[in-house]
Structures are given as structure tokens and as C-alpha cells.
Design a protein around this motif. Structure first.
Motif, PDB file in Angstrom:
ATOM      1  N   ASP A 237       0.817  -1.221   0.000  1.00  0.00           N
ATOM      2  CA  ASP A 237       0.000   0.000   0.000  1.00  0.00           C
ATOM      3  C   ASP A 237       0.847   1.266   0.000  1.00  0.00           C
ATOM      4  O   ASP A 237       0.567   2.197  -0.752  1.00  0.00           O
ATOM      5  CB  ASP A 237      -0.938  -0.015   1.210  1.00  0.00           C
ATOM      6  N   THR A 238       1.864   1.328   0.844  1.00  0.00           N
ATOM      7  CA  THR A 238       2.756   2.493   0.875  1.00  0.00           C
ATOM      8  C   THR A 238       4.204   2.034   0.964  1.00  0.00           C
ATOM      9  O   THR A 238       4.500   0.973   1.524  1.00  0.00           O
ATOM     10  CB  THR A 238       2.466   3.426   2.069  1.00  0.00           C
ATOM     11  N   VAL A 239       5.094   2.855   0.393  1.00  0.00           N
ATOM     12  CA  VAL A 239       6.522   2.551   0.383  1.00  0.00           C
ATOM     13  C   VAL A 239       7.305   3.830   0.668  1.00  0.00           C
ATOM     14  O   VAL A 239       6.988   4.886   0.115  1.00  0.00           O
ATOM     15  CB  VAL A 239       6.984   1.997  -0.991  1.00  0.00           C
ATOM     16  N   VAL A 240       8.302   3.718   1.504  1.00  0.00           N
ATOM     17  CA  VAL A 240       9.247   4.813   1.733  1.00  0.00           C
ATOM     18  C   VAL A 240      10.629   4.313   1.357  1.00  0.00           C
ATOM     19  O   VAL A 240      11.068   3.260   1.848  1.00  0.00           O
ATOM     20  CB  VAL A 240       9.251   5.273   3.203  1.00  0.00           C
ATOM     21  N   ILE A 241      11.328   5.040   0.466  1.00  0.00           N
ATOM     22  CA  ILE A 241      12.680   4.654   0.077  1.00  0.00           C
ATOM     23  C   ILE A 241      13.606   5.866   0.134  1.00  0.00           C
ATOM     24  O   ILE A 241      13.142   7.001   0.245  1.00  0.00           O
ATOM     25  CB  ILE A 241      12.733   4.028  -1.333  1.00  0.00           C
TER      26      ILE A 241
END
Length: 320
Positions: A237-241
Motif C-alpha cells: 500500500d505504501t513505500v518509503v525509500i
């Protein structure tokens, strides 16, 4: 000895040999049957020629795996899974330690012993809550809510060198670039570590999991981690990179993640909803899947998370 006696003795010896041969054949057949049954009861493989993958081995030693479905057996209240890749001190764990949420399972992933060993202690302390000691069992909810995988995540499964940098925070599976001038990214030694993929790991999550949220900080390999989710990215659903900026003139590692490459890759896979937050020569990029409408789990909206602002803004946008 009379001829008749010799003949009788010879016939008796032959009969004994035949009986002995038959007995040995029966024992061999029985042993083979028992061995086959034993292999089946141990369920070593579904096929005698099957080779276990790295994720098979790691998952069997890290989770309770349902023997019928092959999926992770989470407590029945778990509906959200958070993956903290490159966990280090893990503020995601810190928030859960302060105020637990029985609907969230947290999977920490870190291959570096200097990070994973302290995390192992914290995971054990969390899992041993409500334990009465002695011969009593652990609380089955608490002991199956937070997990630690001592592995790296990449595009392909295998064994690779982890390049240990001058500081733990800068350690990476990528080689330090010959153009690098940043002291922290300098590497003087390497260790062998297992590499798993998101396809392998997310494939273990049962269908009952409603939301999956991911944070990746792998010192340049973040896009490679996402490429390892070619079959399962749409479950996230959500990704932080974290990536290198396109405008920076500095190169830290070979084949490191570039801002434009990450944005293009995710846009093509229905993650057009992206926000870029600069931090010097690096950027944090926040993605939400195009058809994700929340609501975000309350756990991600608590103070104490490094990316609390991103989650808060995403939650607000879904209300409007």
C-alpha cells in the motif's frame, strides 16, 4: 557320512538359504517402505528433487508456518503488516514497544550483526511479554507479532557480500563507487549474507492481511529491493525509500538508486502518488499505490516515527 545323509544335509542347507534370502528380501522391502513412510511423515519435500530456497529456510526458522497453507500463522487479530528493511534502531519497533497494537505485525530485516543483534534482544523482550517463566508457553499473540530476519533484500535471491562501511548506517550490498568521497560509505571488509526477495517474503503473507506498508533504507539498493517484488508489488500500500538525487554530483555506490529511476519505475506500476523530500544529496521518496484509499492503521499515525509527517499527510488527503 552315508550318501543319503549327505543328500539330506545338502537339501536342508539349500532350504535354509532360500528361507534366509526370503527373510532378507522381506526385511529390505519393509525397511524401504518404512523409510518412505518416514520421509512422508517428516514432509521433507513434496518432491524428492525439490531444492529448498533461502526464503524457505529463513521463514521456517523465523515464523510459525502453517503446514497446510505454507503461509505465516499470525494471531487472528493481525490485519496489517509493516516491513522495516534496513531496520537498524527501528523507530517502528520503538513505537510498538511504547504502545502495542494487536492488529499490527512488524517484520524487521537487517543483515548486519551490529544492528541485528541488538534488535534480536528487543524482539525477544517484546515476544516474552506476559510469559510466566519455567515450563509455561509464551503468549502466542505477543510472540508472533514482531519478527527479525537476519538477511538482506534484493532483486534476486542468493548469497552476496555485505560491504561493511566505516559506520554501520552506511553498510550496503552495493560496492562503494570509485568516485565516492564520503567517508561513511568507505568499506574495508565484507561478510557473506543471504539475500531474499519481496516476492518470496510477501508470498508468505496470508490473504487475510488487509494492508502492507514498507520502509526501505538499504544504502543505495532500495530500487533493487523493489525490483524483487515483480509479482507482489501490488499488494503493498505504501513505500518509503531513499535514493540519490539526480542533481547531485556525488556518487556513493555502483548502481545506486537514482530519484528519477525510482519515480519512473513506480509510476509504471501504479504508484504515481509520490512525494519527494530532499535531504542534502539524498532524497526520501514516499509512494502510495494509486488505488489505496486507507484508512491508515492508527499505529502509523503515532508520534515517534521518522516518517510520521508523510503518514499524517496521506491520512489527511484520504479524508478530503
Amino acid at each position: 557320512m552315508l550318501p543319503r545323509q549327505r543328500n539330506l544335509q545338502s537339501r536342508s542347507r539349500a532350504l535354509c538359504n532360500r528361507l534366509l534370502s526370503a527373510s532378507l528380501l522381506s526385511i529390505a522391502a519393509y525397511s524401504a517402505s518404512q523409510y518412505k513412510n518416514l520421509r512422508g511423515s517428516l514432509d521433507t519435500t513434496s518432491s524428492p528433487h525439490h531444492n529448498h530456497t533461502i526464503i524457505d529456510i529463513i521463514s521456517a526458522t523465523s515464523f510459525q508456518i502453517n503446514s497446510e497453507t505454507g503461509k505465516i500463522k499470525f494471531p487472528k487479530n493481525i490485519t496489517t503488516v509493516v516491513l522495516d528493511v534496513g531496520a537498524r534502531h527501528s523507530d517502528y519497533l520503538s513505537v510498538l514497544e511504547k504502545e502495542t497494537d494487536p492488529t499490527v505485525a512488524l517484520i524487521l530485516i537487517d543483515p548486519l550483526p551490529d544492528s541485528s543483534i541488538p534488535l534480536m534482544k528487543r524482539v525477544a523482550e517484546f515476544s516474552m511479554q506476559n510469559w510466566e517463566g519455567g515450563e509455561s508457553f509464551l503468549d502466542q499473540d505477543k510472540s508472533n507479532q514482531v519478527f527479525l530476519l537476519r538477511a538482506a533484500v534484493g532483486e534476486n535471491e542468493g548469497i552476496a557480500n555485505l560491504n561493511v562501511a566505516s559506520a554501520p548506517a552506511c553498510t550496503s550490498i552495493l560496492q562503494t563507487s570509485a568516485l565516492n568521497e564520503f567517508w561513511c560509505a568507505q568499506s574495508s571488509r565484507s561478510i557473506k549474507v543471504p539475500i531474499i526477495t519481496f516476492d518470496g517474503l510477501l508470498g508468505l503473507l496470508p490473504e487475510g492481511i488487509k494492508q502492507i506498508h514498507v520502509k526501505i533504507d538499504t544504502e543505495g539498493a532500495d530500487l533493487a529491493v523493489l525490483r524483487g517484488a515483480s509479482k507482489t508489488l501490488q499488494r503493498i500500500d505504501t513505500v518509503v525509500i531513499e535514493c540519490n538525487t539526480d542533481t547531485a554530483n556525488k556518487t556513493f555506490r555502483d548502481d545506486e538508486c537514482k530519484e528519477s529511476h525510482a519515480l519512473e519505475y513506480m509510476k509504471e506500476r501504479n504508484f504515481k502518488n509520490a512525494h519527494v523530500d530532499g535531504q542534502g544529496d539524498l532524497v526520501n521518496i514516499f509512494f502510495a499505490r494509486d488505488d489505496y484509499h486507507g484508512p491508515l492503521p492508527g499505529y502509523l499515525l503515532r508520534g515517534g516515527l521518522t516518517f510520521h509527517k508523510f503518514y499524517q499527510e496521506l491520512a489527511t488527503s484520504h479524508k478530503n
